[in-house]
Write a protein that holds these residues in place. Structure first.
Motif, PDB file in Angstrom:
ATOM      1  N   ILE A 136       4.782   9.189   4.565  1.00 46.19           N
ATOM      2  CA  ILE A 136       5.402   7.937   4.141  1.00 46.19           C
ATOM      3  C   ILE A 136       6.263   8.261   2.933  1.00 46.19           C
ATOM      4  N   GLY A 137       7.506   7.820   2.980  1.00 47.14           N
ATOM      5  CA  GLY A 137       8.434   8.090   1.880  1.00 47.14           C
ATOM      6  C   GLY A 137       9.026   6.808   1.339  1.00 47.14           C
ATOM      7  N   VAL A 138       9.160   6.766   0.023  1.00 42.15           N
ATOM      8  CA  VAL A 138       9.757   5.591  -0.609  1.00 42.15           C
ATOM      9  C   VAL A 138      10.610   6.049  -1.795  1.00 42.15           C
ATOM     10  N   ALA A 139      11.846   5.585  -1.809  1.00 40.16           N
ATOM     11  CA  ALA A 139      12.752   5.841  -2.923  1.00 40.16           C
ATOM     12  C   ALA A 139      12.643   4.656  -3.871  1.00 40.16           C
ATOM     13  N   VAL A 140      12.418   4.929  -5.157  1.00 42.77           N
ATOM     14  CA  VAL A 140      12.244   3.832  -6.111  1.00 42.77           C
ATOM     15  C   VAL A 140      13.185   3.975  -7.304  1.00 42.77           C
ATOM     16  N   TYR A 141      13.560   2.824  -7.815  1.00 39.50           N
ATOM     17  CA  TYR A 141      14.291   2.733  -9.073  1.00 39.50           C
ATOM     18  C   TYR A 141      13.824   1.463  -9.763  1.00 39.50           C
ATOM     19  N   ASN A 142      13.147   1.626 -10.891  1.00 40.64           N
ATOM     20  CA  ASN A 142      12.662   0.488 -11.686  1.00 40.64           C
ATOM     21  C   ASN A 142      11.904  -0.535 -10.830  1.00 40.64           C
ATOM     22  N   GLU A 143      10.821  -0.075 -10.230  1.00 35.94           N
ATOM     23  CA  GLU A 143       9.998  -0.916  -9.347  1.00 35.94           C
ATOM     24  C   GLU A 143       8.647  -1.254  -9.969  1.00 35.94           C
ATOM     25  N   GLU A 144       8.587  -1.381 -11.295  1.00 36.36           N
ATOM     26  CA  GLU A 144       7.294  -1.644 -11.942  1.00 36.36           C
ATOM     27  C   GLU A 144       6.642  -2.939 -11.453  1.00 36.36           C
ATOM     28  N   GLN A 145       7.426  -3.896 -11.014  1.00 36.96           N
ATOM     29  CA  GLN A 145       6.883  -5.163 -10.528  1.00 36.96           C
ATOM     30  C   GLN A 145       6.290  -5.042  -9.119  1.00 36.96           C
ATOM     31  N   ASN A 146       6.647  -3.976  -8.394  1.00 36.45           N
ATOM     32  CA  ASN A 146       6.287  -3.882  -6.980  1.00 36.45           C
ATOM     33  C   ASN A 146       5.441  -2.681  -6.588  1.00 36.45           C
ATOM     34  N   ILE A 147       5.563  -1.587  -7.292  1.00 28.45           N
ATOM     35  CA  ILE A 147       5.023  -0.314  -6.807  1.00 28.45           C
ATOM     36  C   ILE A 147       3.506  -0.327  -6.633  1.00 28.45           C
ATOM     37  N   GLU A 148       2.773  -0.997  -7.506  1.00 27.05           N
ATOM     38  CA  GLU A 148       1.316  -1.015  -7.367  1.00 27.05           C
ATOM     39  C   GLU A 148       0.896  -1.718  -6.076  1.00 27.05           C
ATOM     40  N   ASN A 149       1.455  -2.882  -5.801  1.00 26.96           N
ATOM     41  CA  ASN A 149       1.124  -3.590  -4.559  1.00 26.96           C
ATOM     42  C   ASN A 149       1.532  -2.785  -3.336  1.00 26.96           C
ATOM     43  N   PHE A 150       2.676  -2.136  -3.410  1.00 27.51           N
ATOM     44  CA  PHE A 150       3.121  -1.305  -2.291  1.00 27.51           C
ATOM     45  C   PHE A 150       2.113  -0.188  -2.025  1.00 27.51           C
ATOM     46  N   LEU A 151       1.734   0.552  -3.081  1.00 25.11           N
ATOM     47  CA  LEU A 151       0.799   1.662  -2.908  1.00 25.11           C
ATOM     48  C   LEU A 151      -0.549   1.182  -2.377  1.00 25.11           C
ATOM     49  N   ARG A 152      -1.039   0.078  -2.897  1.00 23.17           N
ATOM     50  CA  ARG A 152      -2.317  -0.462  -2.394  1.00 23.17           C
ATOM     51  C   ARG A 152      -2.202  -0.818  -0.908  1.00 23.17           C
ATOM     52  N   SER A 153      -1.072  -1.375  -0.506  1.00 20.05           N
ATOM     53  CA  SER A 153      -0.918  -1.747   0.900  1.00 20.05           C
ATOM     54  C   SER A 153      -0.871  -0.510   1.799  1.00 20.05           C
ATOM     55  N   ILE A 154      -0.322   0.578   1.320  1.00 14.60           N
ATOM     56  CA  ILE A 154      -0.287   1.819   2.101  1.00 14.60           C
ATOM     57  C   ILE A 154      -1.676   2.446   2.159  1.00 14.60           C
ATOM     58  N   ILE A 155      -2.333   2.528   1.028  1.00 15.86           N
ATOM     59  CA  ILE A 155      -3.662   3.139   0.966  1.00 15.86           C
ATOM     60  C   ILE A 155      -4.664   2.366   1.819  1.00 15.86           C
ATOM     61  N   ASN A 156      -4.502   1.061   1.938  1.00 11.37           N
ATOM     62  CA  ASN A 156      -5.447   0.222   2.668  1.00 11.37           C
ATOM     63  C   ASN A 156      -5.121   0.058   4.155  1.00 11.37           C
ATOM     64  N   GLN A 157      -4.197   0.841   4.659  1.00  8.79           N
ATOM     65  CA  GLN A 157      -3.883   0.767   6.085  1.00  8.79           C
ATOM     66  C   GLN A 157      -5.106   1.150   6.918  1.00  8.79           C
ATOM     67  N   ARG A 158      -5.354   0.405   7.991  1.00 11.80           N
ATOM     68  CA  ARG A 158      -6.413   0.754   8.939  1.00 11.80           C
ATOM     69  C   ARG A 158      -5.764   1.555  10.061  1.00 11.80           C
ATOM     70  N   LEU A 159      -6.050   2.844  10.082  1.00 11.63           N
ATOM     71  CA  LEU A 159      -5.404   3.726  11.042  1.00 11.63           C
ATOM     72  C   LEU A 159      -6.430   4.362  11.971  1.00 11.63           C
ATOM     73  N   THR A 160      -6.205   4.225  13.265  1.00  9.33           N
ATOM     74  CA  THR A 160      -7.057   4.888  14.254  1.00  9.33           C
ATOM     75  C   THR A 160      -6.247   5.862  15.106  1.00  9.33           C
ATOM     76  N   LYS A 161      -4.937   5.635  15.193  1.00  7.92           N
ATOM     77  CA  LYS A 161      -4.072   6.472  16.026  1.00  7.92           C
ATOM     78  C   LYS A 161      -3.126   7.335  15.209  1.00  7.92           C
ATOM     79  N   ALA A 162      -3.097   7.119  13.909  1.00  2.93           N
ATOM     80  CA  ALA A 162      -2.209   7.875  13.017  1.00  2.93           C
ATOM     81  C   ALA A 162      -2.975   8.248  11.756  1.00  2.93           C
ATOM     82  N   THR A 163      -2.443   9.209  11.041  1.00  2.42           N
ATOM     83  CA  THR A 163      -3.014   9.592   9.754  1.00  2.42           C
ATOM     84  C   THR A 163      -1.878   9.863   8.767  1.00  2.42           C
ATOM     85  N   VAL A 164      -2.013   9.353   7.568  1.00  2.90           N
ATOM     86  CA  VAL A 164      -1.002   9.563   6.535  1.00  2.90           C
ATOM     87  C   VAL A 164      -1.357  10.844   5.785  1.00  2.90           C
ATOM     88  N   SER A 165      -0.573  11.891   6.012  1.00  7.57           N
ATOM     89  CA  SER A 165      -0.816  13.172   5.348  1.00  7.57           C
ATOM     90  C   SER A 165      -0.378  13.149   3.899  1.00  7.57           C
TER      91      SER A 165
END
Length: 121
Positions: free
Chosen positions: A8-37
């Motif tokens: 998973i790739g994300v380009a950021v510029y001054n995302e202090e208002q968003n980055i924490e929620n984004f990361l939590r949403s990625i980390i909390n993905q329920r994956l059975t057919k894929a894996t985030v390396s």
């Protein structure tokens, strides 16, 4: 069944208002057919607290890799860097201002099991 490995790739510029929620949403993905390396974040010249917010996440989760560009070079440069550094053939590019529901990544990459599918959006 073998899981689809992806970056998973994300380009950021001054995302202090968003980055924490984004990361939590990625980390909390329920994956059975894929894996985030790995999760590659390219911070292109951020001058706010974006990098400071990412650091604790990367210390707790070695899959999170922060690449800092000293100057703001632009999104295309950051995306090219993500593609260059990615370990996996499948790369999910996202924006940091998204909250990604728990099953979105799984649904997004599912069509890639078909050899005739090369890109999804």
């Amino acid at each position: 069944m073998k899981k689809i490995p992806l970056t998973i790739g994300v380009a950021v510029y001054n995302e202090e208002q968003n980055i924490e929620n984004f990361l939590r949403s990625i980390i909390n993905q329920r994956l059975t057919k894929a894996t985030v390396s790995e999760i590659i974040i390219v911070s292109s010249g951020s001058t706010d607290k974006t990098n400071k917010i990412i650091n604790p996440f990367s210390l707790k989760n070695p899959r999170i890799k922060l690449i800092r560009q000293a100057k703001r070079i632009g999104k295309a440069s950051a995306v090219n860097l993500i593609i260059d550094k990615a370990k996996e053939d499948i790369i999910v590019l996202s924006s940091a201002d998204l909250f990604i529901p728990e099953d979105t990544i799984e649904k997004l990459v599912a069509p890639l099991k078909n050899a005739g599918v090369g890109i999804v959006g």
